[in-house]
Enzyme design. Structure first.
Site, PDB file in Angstrom:
ATOM      1  N   ASP A   1       1.133  -1.295  -0.091  1.00  0.00           N
ATOM      2  CA  ASP A   1      -0.274   0.163   0.029  1.00  0.00           C
ATOM      3  C   ASP A   1       0.793   1.010  -0.001  1.00  0.00           C
ATOM      4  OD1 ASP A   1       0.744  -0.601   2.081  1.00  0.00           O
ATOM      5  OD2 ASP A   1      -0.992   0.001   3.455  1.00  0.00           O
ATOM      6  N   GLY A   2       2.216   1.936   0.749  1.00  0.00           N
ATOM      7  CA  GLY A   2       2.861   2.528   0.849  1.00  0.00           C
ATOM      8  C   GLY A   2       3.958   2.374  -0.299  1.00  0.00           C
TER       9      GLY A   2
END
Length: 387
Positions: free
Chosen positions: A141-142
């Site tokens: 996600d990052g």
């Protein structure tokens, strides 16, 4: 003749009034109606957020995620920080200087010179932020937010300066594609460490960022990203259909190219809420509504509307739900509420919007990084509706 003239004037006035009412009704119920969040409110919140959570020096900045005196950050937070800063710049505040400082921090904490994915966590040690060997793995996600933010930066400022956003974005996307996308399901894995027969099948549902994958496809002219977008949307629709509430678990498993889903047990991946609508899945309304806002996907619209109908029936939106819709906690949290308010504005749920808009625009926590940051991101997205 005078009588007829007045009739014409009266008829004209009636038509104009009817037209004005029609426009007002359309703007109230239109799926992509213009947000009434003022730029002043958004700018004030951005200033509050940067003061509370941005740390670092003149060269590098990061987003502080903990309450302790010794700073900690996550690649997830760095992605949010870069996204928030460039979105703020799109609206007239938020500077390229700050974005560059955040970008340099990301570059400093790539897993290795050969692997541009960001190490998932750093802690303050001595005079530096460092990752242990175990922390030099990625969280998808990052990386997705970082890549998307770099693309927006390239579109905003170009790539002729010190930092070549386009090169950084394409290099990172290449690594995401090879290390964080499952080659069988064409879905995002949870990180580059997920290589085992089971871990490679785990999907963090909030990583199904269809709008991002569409953008990656057009930006790189790589059709494989279109397949990731398509399969992400297919999976979201399947998961939505499995529950009358439309709610989805934080994590699921997908083992085949036919996208057959399986369930995750409690505490199997990250927390006791892995199989519930928890602190990961709470981002889904934001991510899916964003796809409708940008690309007008009817499937995304249906998924979000179903979730909005469920939340509209609740007396209040609390933190964490079972998939059947039973509240697990009694407290509220902006990480759950603000994505729903934003989604309600995008797909047109005036009841939810009127009940909870003050949560989106209201006071922001200066100590709770996660809800404050999601509030900031959804507030920026909300203020851009209709623009």
């Amino acid at each position: 003749m005078r009588h007829h003239k007045y009739q014409w004037l009266i008829s004209g006035l009636i038509i104009l009034v009817a037209f004005a009412i029609g426009i007002a009704v359309y703007n109230t119920y239109s799926p992509r109606s213009t947000s009434n969040v003022s730029t002043t409110v958004v700018k004030e919140h951005y200033q509050t957020w940067t003061k509370a959570y941005l740390r670092g020096n003149k060269q590098q900045k990061f987003v502080k995620t903990n309450k302790g005196t010794k700073d900690q950050t996550l690649s997830e937070a760095q992605g949010y920080g870069m996204l928030i800063t460039v979105m703020a710049a799109q609206q007239g505040f938020g500077s390229q200087k700050t974005f560059n400082q955040l970008t340099r921090y990301y570059m400093r904490h790539e897993i290795s010179s050969q692997n541009p994915l960001m190490a998932w966590r750093q802690n303050h040690k001595g005079i530096a932020m460092v990752s242990t060997k175990a922390e030099k793995t990625s969280a998808t996600d990052g990386d997705l937010d970082i890549a998307y933010a770099l693309i927006l930066a390239d579109e905003r400022w170009g790539s002729k300066g010190e930092l070549k956003y386009n090169q950084l974005a394409k290099r990172l996307l290449s690594a995401i594609k090879s290390k964080e996308i499952n080659s069988t399901t064409k879905l995002p894995k949870v990180g580059d460490w997920a290589t085992g027969p089971k871990s490679a099948t785990v999907v963090r549902t909030s990583d199904l960022m269809t709008a991002y994958f569409r953008k990656f496809a057009s930006y790189t002219n790589d059709g494989s990203w279109t397949k990731v977008a398509q399969n992400s949307q297919i999976l979201l629709k399947k998961l939505s259909n499995q529950q009358g509430t439309g709610l989805m678990a934080d994590f699921v498993t997908v083992r085949s190219s036919q996208l057959k889903t399986g369930t995750i047990g409690s505490k199997e991946v990250a927390s006791e809420h892995d199989n519930q609508y928890g602190f990961n899945a709470c981002r889904i309304p934001w991510r899916v509504a964003y796809d409708y806002q940008l690309y007008h996907s009817q499937t995304s619209k249906q998924i979000v509307r179903k979730m909005c109908r469920f939340f509209a029936d609740q007396k209040q939106i609390t933190a964490i739900y079972t998939l059947s819709g039973k509240p697990v906690e009694s407290y509220s949290n902006a990480a759950f509420t603000t994505p729903i308010v934003y989604a309600a504005q995008v797909v047109g749920n005036p009841e939810l919007k009127s009940r909870y808009i003050q949560v989106l625009t209201g006071k922001m926590s200066k100590t709770e990084y996660y809800p404050a940051t999601i509030q900031m991101a959804t507030l920026l997205a909300s203020s851009n509706i209709g623009k």
